[in-house]
Design an enzyme around this catalytic site. Structure first.
Site, mmCIF file in Angstrom:
data_model
loop_
_atom_site.group_PDB
_atom_site.id
_atom_site.type_symbol
_atom_site.label_atom_id
_atom_site.label_comp_id
_atom_site.label_asym_id
_atom_site.label_seq_id
_atom_site.Cartn_x
_atom_site.Cartn_y
_atom_site.Cartn_z
ATOM 1 N N GLU A 67 0.841 -1.192 0.000
ATOM 2 C CA GLU A 67 0.000 0.000 0.000
ATOM 3 C C GLU A 67 0.876 1.241 0.000
ATOM 4 O O GLU A 67 1.807 1.329 0.796
ATOM 5 C CB GLU A 67 -0.872 -0.028 1.262
ATOM 6 N N LYS B 61 8.435 -1.500 -1.301
ATOM 7 C CA LYS B 61 7.670 -0.754 -0.306
ATOM 8 C C LYS B 61 8.605 -0.181 0.762
ATOM 9 O O LYS B 61 8.542 0.998 1.102
ATOM 10 C CB LYS B 61 6.617 -1.669 0.337
ATOM 11 N N CYS C 50 4.575 3.976 9.557
ATOM 12 C CA CYS C 50 5.382 3.249 8.572
ATOM 13 C C CYS C 50 6.853 3.626 8.499
ATOM 14 O O CYS C 50 7.706 2.744 8.450
ATOM 15 C CB CYS C 50 4.770 3.416 7.184
HETATM 16 C C1 UDX Z 1 -1.196 -1.997 9.319
HETATM 17 C C2 UDX Z 1 0.318 -2.029 9.413
HETATM 18 O O1 UDX Z 1 0.726 -1.189 10.482
HETATM 19 C C3 UDX Z 1 0.983 -1.556 8.168
HETATM 20 O O2 UDX Z 1 2.344 -1.850 8.197
HETATM 21 C C4 UDX Z 1 0.425 -2.274 7.025
HETATM 22 O O3 UDX Z 1 0.933 -1.702 5.850
HETATM 23 C C5 UDX Z 1 -1.073 -2.328 7.028
HETATM 24 O O4 UDX Z 1 -1.598 -2.741 8.253
HETATM 25 P P1 UDX Z 1 -2.940 -0.097 9.750
HETATM 26 O O5 UDX Z 1 -4.110 -0.506 8.953
HETATM 27 O O6 UDX Z 1 -2.650 1.366 9.852
HETATM 28 O O7 UDX Z 1 -1.595 -0.649 9.170
HETATM 29 O O8 UDX Z 1 -2.972 -0.818 11.176
HETATM 30 P P2 UDX Z 1 -4.110 -0.830 12.254
HETATM 31 O O9 UDX Z 1 -4.918 0.422 12.142
HETATM 32 O O10 UDX Z 1 -3.482 -1.215 13.537
HETATM 33 O O11 UDX Z 1 -5.087 -2.021 11.777
HETATM 34 C C6 UDX Z 1 -4.824 -3.368 11.871
HETATM 35 C C7 UDX Z 1 -6.111 -4.086 12.294
HETATM 36 O O12 UDX Z 1 -5.926 -5.496 12.223
HETATM 37 C C8 UDX Z 1 -6.568 -3.771 13.712
HETATM 38 O O13 UDX Z 1 -7.868 -3.243 13.690
HETATM 39 C C9 UDX Z 1 -6.541 -5.145 14.418
HETATM 40 O O14 UDX Z 1 -7.583 -5.304 15.350
HETATM 41 C C10 UDX Z 1 -6.688 -6.092 13.248
HETATM 42 N N1 UDX Z 1 -6.197 -7.452 13.507
HETATM 43 C C11 UDX Z 1 -4.943 -7.644 13.966
HETATM 44 C C12 UDX Z 1 -7.025 -8.535 13.255
HETATM 45 O O15 UDX Z 1 -8.171 -8.380 12.870
HETATM 46 N N2 UDX Z 1 -6.540 -9.803 13.451
HETATM 47 C C13 UDX Z 1 -5.296 -10.032 13.914
HETATM 48 O O16 UDX Z 1 -4.907 -11.190 14.084
HETATM 49 C C14 UDX Z 1 -4.470 -8.915 14.191
HETATM 50 C C1 UDX Z 2 3.726 7.185 4.298
HETATM 51 C C2 UDX Z 2 3.968 7.124 2.781
HETATM 52 O O1 UDX Z 2 3.873 8.455 2.238
HETATM 53 C C3 UDX Z 2 2.984 6.208 2.125
HETATM 54 O O2 UDX Z 2 3.267 6.098 0.739
HETATM 55 C C4 UDX Z 2 3.050 4.841 2.787
HETATM 56 O O3 UDX Z 2 2.087 3.966 2.242
HETATM 57 C C5 UDX Z 2 2.829 4.953 4.284
HETATM 58 O O4 UDX Z 2 3.762 5.864 4.843
HETATM 59 P P1 UDX Z 2 2.039 8.456 5.909
HETATM 60 O O5 UDX Z 2 2.987 8.059 6.988
HETATM 61 O O6 UDX Z 2 0.594 8.186 6.077
HETATM 62 O O7 UDX Z 2 2.465 7.776 4.530
HETATM 63 O O8 UDX Z 2 2.176 10.034 5.666
HETATM 64 P P2 UDX Z 2 3.249 10.978 4.941
HETATM 65 O O9 UDX Z 2 2.489 12.024 4.231
HETATM 66 O O10 UDX Z 2 4.223 10.226 4.147
HETATM 67 O O11 UDX Z 2 3.962 11.704 6.170
HETATM 68 C C6 UDX Z 2 4.841 11.025 7.046
HETATM 69 C C7 UDX Z 2 5.477 11.999 8.016
HETATM 70 O O12 UDX Z 2 6.403 12.837 7.356
HETATM 71 C C8 UDX Z 2 4.499 12.953 8.707
HETATM 72 O O13 UDX Z 2 4.844 13.072 10.063
HETATM 73 C C9 UDX Z 2 4.687 14.247 7.968
HETATM 74 O O14 UDX Z 2 4.348 15.369 8.737
HETATM 75 C C10 UDX Z 2 6.159 14.195 7.660
HETATM 76 N N1 UDX Z 2 6.568 15.023 6.510
HETATM 77 C C11 UDX Z 2 6.108 14.742 5.257
HETATM 78 C C12 UDX Z 2 7.462 16.093 6.701
HETATM 79 O O15 UDX Z 2 7.897 16.367 7.830
HETATM 80 N N2 UDX Z 2 7.855 16.820 5.607
HETATM 81 C C13 UDX Z 2 7.416 16.564 4.341
HETATM 82 O O16 UDX Z 2 7.820 17.278 3.406
HETATM 83 C C14 UDX Z 2 6.509 15.500 4.160
#
Ligand code: UDX
Ligand code: UDX
Length: 460
Positions: free
Chosen positions: A169, A224, A280
């Site tokens: 993603e 990724k 991430c």
């Molecule tokens: C997560 C990971 O952090 C990221 O690295 C990956 O790319 C996508 O999945 P995110 O969706 O942001 O990202 O995580 P989170 O909001 O914590 O959601 C994960 C969900 O999975 C939670 O709601 C948790 O309850 C659920 N889960 C976890 C299950 O349903 N079954 C499990 O066994 C473990």
């Molecule tokens: C990131 C990647 O962009 C996305 O492609 C991947 O799937 C998940 O991780 P995310 O962490 O949701 O996404 O947000 P992003 O917009 O990338 O920002 C990450 C952090 O960097 C934030 O704390 C943001 O404030 C900071 N940031 C971003 C800066 O400080 N300066 C910048 O110019 C851009």
């Protein structure tokens, strides 16, 4: 094979929005998002769309259109797997806190548990898609678990078969819906052409075909980690230059503009700030560091580790600088903290720079009045931890935060903070008053005109 039913395990920031957009763009596919967490599923099913567990601009409208039609949220994991042609694994993979690789490697217990559940419950042929960001070669583990179940099948039903794909993603929180609707690219890694084409066929319903890239499994997984490492590296690079700008009298926004005009560098991801947060960047770089160490590439590991180290340094630097400007002590002083989320337009606080900066200030004895339009008090309490006690409170407006404060510290670039009324804020603050703008978004001229002293990141 054309896909008619999808199950996604994990209804988080990635699984929820991604499946909502697939359901929206593919009315012929039934999509069920399952999660172990009942409260989270209830929130996804809340009739009030403002109560969805994930805040993303535009997500409510997409869910409103599809939910109950071809988008379903449920805790009934087993029947959803059994009915699915394709299962996405979108569970969390946090950095391990103990055991081998603690502090660097990802904890794969939920991926493994999910793979075992798929192995047990799937029927017929099932394509399993890794959506979670995973260490390179995780697909091997998933494949091994599924292979062990291959061939099983209830009497009378067709035997189980599996194909494993990696489909990382790239959405960023806060812009998840446009990122999903118009992705720069979709990456599909695998070695089973029929499975790859089946997933390409899903995305092909709204993504132009030249944006759907096909690679082998390991290239996809590594891409990724590398994409996130490169993005994070740009932030550490510009933050390092911001410190030099402050020391020399240059302006980091001018420098960023000047270097970004070079099309080889490009203008995006050059905003200096309080350091990167989010679920991430740090996790993925640490994973890369672990992987490099594992293969004996110690110089490569050290190179990427420095990106994370500089990020931590920037956060501590900002806290230290606030203390210094406030005459070397903040004990008992009130500091208004504006913004707690790791970036604007999300309620997510994972690895938010605000956590470390607030912890440093609390340890120095400051009283923090924290405002964030979307982050709850309970979340802030969980992030700051119990041992820092009652040195902070959450307040409802920036003006309330500013009342009696010596300084105002902007940590998230919420649009609300661009348009603050500096006269009104200055009127309720204690003098001499300071604005520390770690995001370079406030109107510094107006703040100065209202009598504040101003520090903006990267402005010498
Ligand atoms: C997560 C990971 O952090 C990221 O690295 C990956 O790319 C996508 O999945 P995110 O969706 O942001 O990202 O995580 P989170 O909001 O914590 O959601 C994960 C969900 O999975 C939670 O709601 C948790 O309850 C659920 N889960 C976890 C299950 O349903 N079954 C499990 O066994 C473990
Ligand atoms: C990131 C990647 O962009 C996305 O492609 C991947 O799937 C998940 O991780 P995310 O962490 O949701 O996404 O947000 P992003 O917009 O990338 O920002 C990450 C952090 O960097 C934030 O704390 C943001 O404030 C900071 N940031 C971003 C800066 O400080 N300066 C910048 O110019 C851009």
């Amino acid at each position: 094979m054309s896909i008619r039913t999808i199950c996604c395990i994990g209804a988080g920031y990635v699984g929820g929005p991604t499946m909502a957009v697939i359901a929206d763009r593919c009315p012929g596919i039934q999509v069920t998002v399952v999660d172990l967490n009942q409260a989270r599923i209830d929130a996804w099913n809340d009739p009030d769309l403002s109560k969805l567990p994930v805040y993303e601009p535009g997500l409510d409208a997409v869910v409103g259109r599809c939910r109950g039609r071809n988008l379903h949220f449920s805790t009934a994991v087993e029947p959803a797997i059994a009915a699915a042609d394709m299962v996405f694994l979108s569970v969390n993979t946090p950095t391990k806190t103990k055991g081998v690789g603690a502090g660097q490697a990802s904890d794969l217990r939920w991926i493994e548990a999910s793979a075992r559940q798929v192995a047990a419950c799937a029927q017929g042929h099932t394509i399993v898609v890794e959506k979670s960001t995973l260490p390179v070669r995780t697909a091997e583990t998933v494949q091994a678990i599924l292979s062990a179940a291959q061939g099983d099948g209830a009497s009378g039903s067709s035997p189980k078969t599996f194909a494993v794909l990696s489909n990382p993603e790239f959405l960023a929180e806060g812009t998840a819906i446009p990122d999903l609707e118009q992705p720069d690219r979709v990456l599909i890694g695998g070695d089973d052409p029929a499975a790859i084409e089946a997933l390409a066929g899903v995305y092909g319903q709204w993504v132009p075909s030249d944006r759907i890239l096909r690679t082998n499994l390991w290239s996809s997984e590594l891409s990724k980690l590398t994409a996130n490492a490169f993005l994070a590296q740009r932030i550490s690079s510009i933050n390092s230059i911001a410190a030099l700008c402050e020391a020399t009298g240059a302006d980091v926004q001018e420098v960023a503009h000047a270097i970004g005009a070079d099309s080889r560098i490009g203008g995006k991801f050059l905003k200096a700030g309080p350091g990167f947060g989010g679920s991430c960047f740090q996790k993925d770089i640490l994973n890369l560091v672990y992987l490099c160490g594992h293969y004996g590439l110690h110089e490569v590991a050290a190179y990427w580790q420095s990106v994370v180290d500089l990020n931590g340094w920037q956060q501590h630097r900002i806290a230290r600088l606030v203390v210094q400007r406030l005459f070397g002590t903040v004990t008992g002083k009130r500091i208004a903290v504006l913004g707690f989320a790791f970036k604007a337009d999300t309620n997510d606080t994972r690895e938010a720079p605000a956590i470390r900066i607030c912890q440093d200030l609390l340890e120095e004895g400051a009283q923090l009045a924290i405002h964030d339009p979307k982050v709850s008090e309970a979340q802030i309490a969980a992030d700051l931890g119990e041992n820092l006690g009652d040195g902070w409170q959450r307040v409802a407006t920036p003006v309330q935060a500013a009342e009696g404060a010596d300084a105002l510290l902007i940590l998230t670039e919420w649009h609300d903070y661009v348009e603050l009324d500096w006269r009104a804020l200055a009127a309720v603050m204690r003098k001499p008053s300071w604005l520390f703008d770690a995001r370079n978004i406030a109107n510094a001229a107006q703040a100065r005109a209202a009598g504040l002293q101003v520090w903006s990141v990267g402005c010498g």
